[in-house]
Design an enzyme around this catalytic site. Sequence first.
Site, mmCIF file in Angstrom:
data_model
loop_
_atom_site.group_PDB
_atom_site.id
_atom_site.type_symbol
_atom_site.label_atom_id
_atom_site.label_comp_id
_atom_site.label_asym_id
_atom_site.label_seq_id
_atom_site.Cartn_x
_atom_site.Cartn_y
_atom_site.Cartn_z
ATOM 1 C CG ASN A 1 4.494 -1.533 5.600
ATOM 2 O OD1 ASN A 1 5.371 -2.271 5.329
ATOM 3 N ND2 ASN A 1 3.193 -2.765 5.044
ATOM 4 C CB CYS B 1 -0.966 -0.175 0.811
ATOM 5 S SG CYS B 1 -0.078 -0.340 2.728
ATOM 6 C CB SER C 1 0.442 -3.518 2.709
ATOM 7 O OG SER C 1 1.261 -2.365 3.204
#
Length: 158
Positions: free
Chosen positions: A10, A7, A14
């Site tokens: 993070n 993403c 993600s």
Amino acid sequence: MKVLFVCLGNICRSPTAEGVFRKLLEEQGDDLDVVVDSAGTQNYHVGEPPDTRSQAAALARGIDISGQRARQVIATDFAEFDLVLAMDESNLANLRAMSSSTHHERVRLFLEFSPDDTRTSVPDPYYGGANGFEEVLDIVEDAAAGLLQHVRRVRGSG
């Protein structure tokens, strides 16, 4: 097989996807040899744990992501990981721009693996309320189940 969830920073989507997929592998894929990690396309939060709201929502479902630390995608990730899964189209474009064309087939949208979801993006809950983190978990759990089926097909074990 190695899977990297990505993403922007993070710290929300993600790491949630990494945690959900790890738990799914522990419960249903212990016969598979899969390495899972997450990263962000930007370096905003490198070294930080996931957002506390992401941690709380995940923990309520039995998923502990507190030990994860944000990192930024690096060039070698594209050769090292079999799948680099973006949480949205913007991150997909960033990942493709960061990688050589020889690795573009590895860079995909995570929601491609969600069998019933017509969305292409996992919404970013960062600026929203707690319900956004629950929604992300619902979406991610569905896509993770589809990803597990994909891994089984690729590995020839289901």
